[in-house]
Design a protein around this motif. Structure first.
Motif, short mmCIF file in Angstrom:
data_model
loop_
_atom_site.label_atom_id
_atom_site.label_comp_id
_atom_site.label_asym_id
_atom_site.label_seq_id
_atom_site.Cartn_x
_atom_site.Cartn_y
_atom_site.Cartn_z
N TYR A 394 0.86 -1.18 0.00
CA TYR A 394 0.00 0.00 0.00
C TYR A 394 0.90 1.23 0.00
O TYR A 394 2.05 1.18 0.43
N GLN A 395 0.40 2.33 -0.52
CA GLN A 395 1.20 3.55 -0.56
C GLN A 395 1.12 4.26 0.79
O GLN A 395 0.03 4.50 1.31
N GLU A 396 2.29 4.58 1.36
CA GLU A 396 2.31 5.20 2.67
C GLU A 396 2.79 6.65 2.64
O GLU A 396 2.97 7.26 3.68
N GLY A 397 3.00 7.20 1.48
CA GLY A 397 3.43 8.59 1.39
C GLY A 397 4.42 8.79 0.27
O GLY A 397 4.55 7.97 -0.64
N ARG A 398 5.14 9.90 0.35
CA ARG A 398 6.14 10.23 -0.65
C ARG A 398 7.45 10.62 0.02
O ARG A 398 7.46 11.07 1.17
N SER A 399 8.53 10.45 -0.71
CA SER A 399 9.85 10.84 -0.21
C SER A 399 10.00 12.35 -0.28
O SER A 399 9.13 13.06 -0.80
N HIS A 400 11.14 12.84 0.24
CA HIS A 400 11.40 14.29 0.19
C HIS A 400 11.47 14.79 -1.24
O HIS A 400 11.17 15.96 -1.52
N SER A 401 11.86 13.91 -2.16
CA SER A 401 11.95 14.32 -3.56
C SER A 401 10.62 14.14 -4.30
O SER A 401 10.55 14.40 -5.51
N GLY A 402 9.59 13.69 -3.61
CA GLY A 402 8.27 13.55 -4.22
C GLY A 402 7.97 12.19 -4.81
O GLY A 402 6.90 11.99 -5.37
N LYS A 403 8.90 11.23 -4.67
CA LYS A 403 8.67 9.91 -5.23
C LYS A 403 7.71 9.11 -4.32
O LYS A 403 7.85 9.14 -3.10
N PRO A 404 6.74 8.39 -4.92
CA PRO A 404 5.82 7.59 -4.10
C PRO A 404 6.54 6.45 -3.39
O PRO A 404 7.43 5.82 -3.96
N GLN A 405 6.17 6.21 -2.15
CA GLN A 405 6.76 5.15 -1.35
C GLN A 405 5.68 4.16 -0.92
O GLN A 405 4.56 4.56 -0.61
N ARG A 406 6.04 2.89 -0.90
CA ARG A 406 5.08 1.85 -0.57
C ARG A 406 5.61 0.99 0.57
O ARG A 406 6.82 0.96 0.84
N ALA A 407 4.70 0.28 1.23
CA ALA A 407 5.06 -0.59 2.36
C ALA A 407 4.24 -1.86 2.27
O ALA A 407 3.15 -1.89 1.68
N VAL A 408 4.76 -2.93 2.84
CA VAL A 408 4.01 -4.19 2.96
C VAL A 408 3.21 -4.13 4.26
O VAL A 408 3.74 -3.74 5.30
N HIS A 409 1.95 -4.50 4.20
CA HIS A 409 1.09 -4.33 5.39
C HIS A 409 1.51 -5.24 6.53
O HIS A 409 2.23 -6.23 6.36
N HIS A 410 1.03 -4.90 7.74
CA HIS A 410 1.53 -5.53 8.97
C HIS A 410 1.06 -6.96 9.16
O HIS A 410 1.55 -7.67 10.04
N GLY A 411 0.11 -7.43 8.35
CA GLY A 411 -0.39 -8.79 8.49
C GLY A 411 0.25 -9.77 7.53
O GLY A 411 -0.26 -10.88 7.35
N ALA A 412 1.37 -9.38 6.91
CA ALA A 412 1.96 -10.20 5.85
C ALA A 412 3.29 -10.81 6.25
O ALA A 412 4.21 -10.93 5.43
N VAL A 413 3.43 -11.23 7.49
CA VAL A 413 4.71 -11.78 7.95
C VAL A 413 5.10 -13.02 7.16
O VAL A 413 6.29 -13.27 6.92
N PHE A 414 4.12 -13.79 6.67
CA PHE A 414 4.46 -15.02 5.95
C PHE A 414 4.70 -14.77 4.46
O PHE A 414 4.75 -15.71 3.67
N ALA A 415 4.88 -13.50 4.11
CA ALA A 415 5.40 -13.21 2.78
C ALA A 415 6.88 -13.54 2.71
O ALA A 415 7.40 -13.93 1.65
N ALA A 416 7.60 -13.37 3.83
CA ALA A 416 9.05 -13.56 3.84
C ALA A 416 9.48 -14.65 4.81
O ALA A 416 10.68 -14.84 5.02
N THR A 417 8.55 -15.37 5.39
CA THR A 417 8.88 -16.44 6.35
C THR A 417 8.11 -17.70 5.99
O THR A 417 6.87 -17.69 5.96
#
Length: 506
Positions: A394-417
């Motif tokens: 999901y998009q969580e905001g933008r960087s200081h340079s205006g680039k969109p930033q995204r994050a993996v939601h908090h319920g997705a621990v088994f994406a990497a485990t």
């Protein structure tokens, strides 16, 4: 000509061939010595319920997955087994003090460099001391919440345990009533009163000796209530402190979290809390191309938020697990933009009551499924973010340079485990392991469920603690067609995967 060489603290005598010799008798030793030294890996074992002694479970576990697996260590690290009068060889290991556990009662067990040029450190998350002191009233309150259910809210796989618990409760209440009645000697004889008193005393003694030491732990942790919140917080605080120290230690590039029985519920909670802090965030399309590619590979298997629509299995479970491994590999090294690495590649559960979560953790399946949809509980594969169009991002905001930033939601621990669940299905009230079972219904088809059939010295009588036993016999059930079924120890070793089978493939 003979010469002596120091290899990992062990003096080994080898033969060095004359110049021009076509072969070297010490080729195996030379190859092992030349293996590149790699960062270490950590294995954290979370013990189960009962009055556990510090280090007992850990030492037995290390014996099973390391000491008695000759394929994992070079021959010059093999030493005589002190417990074997015949002098059989085992892989060497050492017990050493370590400050990460915050307890002088605990030690780290470390290994020499293995055949892949890597060392493994084993830790125990010990929590039994925190849950000591559970009262009879607390145990009684917990049992009451389990029994006070509508018949429709009792899962089929829990029905036998439910009936056993109900009958035991009736016996205890009946004995208590008989003891109270025996005070009126006018209604029953003196002999009958003595017998009832002895019986009631035996029941109370049994509750104190067996009920409180074992199920008192469950009553003190498994459900969040006013009487349990403090102890739950203390257990989690100890676990988080250990795991965070390991995650931030540059000496390790991988952590395996192994849990048994009630310890699997604790470990599951710790995983969710850790992921909320360590999950990948501030991802940018150009800068984090490799990480986003790995996330999108996992996205192909994400589940819809409606848990009732889950498939029974994934089309390609091995491919999904490879994607999990690759994402963990991408996240395990922090940098200036992502200072918190994720290193827990594997979650292994043994004899886990998580299979009964809809009964133990919540009141019924509907409430548990609602918790999954609300991300109170994490599924495997993860639930997709519906608003984001079927992805964990999901998009969580933008960087200081205006680039969109995204994050993996908090319920997705088994994406990497990766989650591997090893269980021995109960065949009755006392045979097999009625506490364990499959995880698919509650947590999704991304869990690799492996059933084993265990036998101890007493046969199949309550096999709950035999998953790492060297004296038990066990075999994999329902092995793939054309494949030789593995022993229960081989199943456990493959799940912990000290050799990292996928490392060379990616």
């Amino acid at each position: 000509m003979p010469t002596r060489r120091l290899a990992n603290g062990v003096i080994v005598e080898v033969l060095v061939p004359d110049p021009g010799s076509a072969a070297s008798p010490a080729a195996d030793l030379t190859a092992a010595e030349k293996a590149p030294r790699k960062r270490s890996q950590a294995v954290v074992v979370v013990h189960g319920m009962g009055e556990q002694r510090p280090m007992d479970t850990l030492r037995e576990f290390v014996q099973a997955v390391w000491s008695h697996d000759p394929a994992r260590a070079p021959f010059y690290t093999h030493v005589p087994d002190p417990a074997d009068p015949m002098g059989a060889k085992i892989n060497q290991s050492w017990i050493t003090p370590d400050s990460r556990t915050n307890s002088h009662e605990l030690r780290r067990i470390t290994t020499p460099y293995d055949v892949d040029g890597r060392r493994t450190d084993f830790y125990e998350l010990y929590w039994a001391d925190i849950t000591q002191g559970t009262t009879r009233s607390r145990l009684a309150a917990w049992v009451t919440t389990l029994l006070w259910r509508k018949p429709a809210d009792i899962p089929r796989d829990v029905l036998k345990l439910y009936v056993v618990t109900l009958l035991a409760t009736i016996v205890v209440l009946g004995a208590a009533l008989a003891l109270a009645t025996s005070t009126w000697q006018g209604y029953i004889s003196w002999t009958t009163g003595v017998l009832v008193t002895v019986l009631a005393s035996f029941v109370i003694w049994s509750v104190d000796q067996f009920g409180l030491p074992y199920f008192g732990d469950v009553a003190a942790y498994v459900r969040a209530e006013a009487a349990t919140v403090e102890k739950r917080a203390l257990v989690r605080e100890r676990g988080l402190k250990l795991l965070k120290r390991l995650m931030m230690d540059d000496a390790y590039d991988r952590i395996v979290l192994v849990s048994h029985s009630l310890g699997s519920i604790i470990a599951y909670d710790l995983l969710q809390i850790l992921w909320a802090d360590f999950r990948p965030r501030k991802l940018e399309a150009i800068r984090d191309k490799a990480r986003l590619k790995a996330i999108h590979a996992v996205d192909k298997a994400t589940l819809a938020a409606d848990a009732s629509a889950w498939p029974d299995s994934l089309d390609d479970l091995p491919a999904f697990r490879r994607s999990q491994w690759e994402l963990c590999r991408q996240l395990r090294d922090g940098d200036a933009d992502h200072p918190l690495p994720w290193k827990i590649s594997d979650f292994v559960t043994l004899g886990s009551p998580l299979t009964h979560s809809e009964f133990l953790v919540t009141y019924n399946l509907a409430e548990f499924r609602r918790g999954i949809a609300e991300r109170l509980f994490s599924a495997c594969p993860p639930i997709a973010d519906r608003a984001a169009g079927g992805t964990m991002l999901y998009q969580e905001g933008r960087s200081h340079s205006g680039k969109p930033q995204r994050a993996v939601h908090h319920g997705a621990v088994f994406a990497a485990t990766r989650w591997t669940n090893i269980f021995d299905r109960g065949n009755g009230w006392l045979t097999g392991d009625p506490i364990s079972g499959r995880m698919t219904e509650n947590f999704g088809p991304g869990v690799e469920n492996i059933q084993v059939e265990l036998r101890g010295s007493g046969g199949r009588v309550f096999t709950h603690r035999l998953y790492w036993s060297l004296t038990a016999s066990g075999v994999e059930v329902n092995a793939p067609a054309g494949v030789q079924p593995r022993s229960h120890l081989a199943v456990l070793r493959d799940a912990v995967d000290l050799g990292r089978k996928l490392e060379a493939e990616l």
